[in-house]
Design a protein around this motif. Structure first.
Motif, PDB file in Angstrom:
ATOM      1  N   CYS A 176       0.843  -1.197   0.000  1.00 56.76           N
ATOM      2  CA  CYS A 176       0.000   0.000   0.000  1.00 56.76           C
ATOM      3  C   CYS A 176       0.879   1.249   0.000  1.00 56.76           C
ATOM      4  O   CYS A 176       1.817   1.354   0.788  1.00 56.76           O
ATOM      5  N   CYS A 178       0.036   4.485   5.228  1.00 55.15           N
ATOM      6  CA  CYS A 178       1.114   3.511   5.037  1.00 55.15           C
ATOM      7  C   CYS A 178       2.413   4.204   4.651  1.00 55.15           C
ATOM      8  O   CYS A 178       3.488   3.817   5.105  1.00 55.15           O
ATOM      9  N   CYS A 183      -4.868   2.621  -0.969  1.00 52.62           N
ATOM     10  CA  CYS A 183      -5.362   2.227   0.349  1.00 52.62           C
ATOM     11  C   CYS A 183      -6.218   0.958   0.306  1.00 52.62           C
ATOM     12  O   CYS A 183      -7.153   0.842  -0.471  1.00 52.62           O
ATOM     13  N   CYS A 232      -5.809   1.004   7.201  1.00 50.11           N
ATOM     14  CA  CYS A 232      -4.910   2.099   7.586  1.00 50.11           C
ATOM     15  C   CYS A 232      -4.521   2.010   9.052  1.00 50.11           C
ATOM     16  O   CYS A 232      -3.434   2.422   9.437  1.00 50.11           O
TER      17      CYS A 232
HETATM   18  S1  FES Z   1      -3.292   3.840   3.713  1.00 50.08           S
HETATM   19 FE1  FES Z   1      -2.529   1.845   3.566  1.00 50.08          FE
HETATM   20  S2  FES Z   1      -4.242   0.630   4.080  1.00 50.08           S
HETATM   21 FE2  FES Z   1      -5.011   2.646   4.071  1.00 50.08          FE
END
Ligand code: FES
Length: 158
Positions: free
Chosen positions: A84, A89, A125, A129
């Motif tokens: 991600c 992330c 994403c 998160c």
């Molecule tokens: S920002 Fe990586 S899972 Fe949502």
């Protein structure tokens, strides 16, 4: 007609899903998804097959498949690492994970190792998160990752 064909099981699934759609040409998404489940990626050959099944042109199928990033348009490795790259992330360490993958496996996003074992993709994403940074490995989530944790995950795959 090329070499691609649904397995008997997927053909049944295709028929089952087709009943739910008023028009067969609305079936692009499930039809391509079945291809990817079967082969791991969507080959040009399979696009021609899907076009034929849905009464579309191959270019219409191609455009659809390239629009949706979840379709792999190249063969992928046995282990598909989806890293991600979205905000949480990224802040929590995705760049370090990416660097570690590059340093140890020698691949960048979109590449597969020479032995065909690992493919790295960067994805948006994944809705996890709270567990950032995360990867999906063959669709299974691994959250709260550190370089060390990722290292043991990769070791287990080898
Ligand atoms: S920002 Fe990586 S899972 Fe949502």
């Amino acid at each position: 007609m090329g070499k691609f064909k649904y397995t008997d099981e997927n053909e049944q699934e295709f028929q089952r899903v087709a009943k739910k759609y008023p028009k067969i040409d609305a079936m692009m998404l499930p039809a391509l998804w079945l291809v990817q489940e079967q082969e791991g990626w969507v080959s040009p050959d399979a696009m021609i097959y899907v076009a034929d099944r849905l009464g579309k042109t191959p270019i219409e199928v191609y455009e659809f498949a390239t629009f949706y990033t979840m379709f792999n348009l190249k063969p992928i490795g046995t282990y598909h690492i989806e890293l991600c790259k979205t905000l949480s992330c990224m802040i929590m360490g995705a760049p370090e994970l990416k660097k570690f993958i590059k340093d140890t496996l020698g691949i960048e996003p979109g590449q597969t190792t020479a032995d065909g074992k690992f493919t790295l993709s960067e994805v948006e994403c994944q809705g996890a998160c709270g567990g950032a940074p995360m990867i999906a490995l063959n669709n299974q989530y691994h959250e709260n990752l550190t370089v060390d944790k990722l290292k043991s995950i990769i070791e287990e795959c080898k």
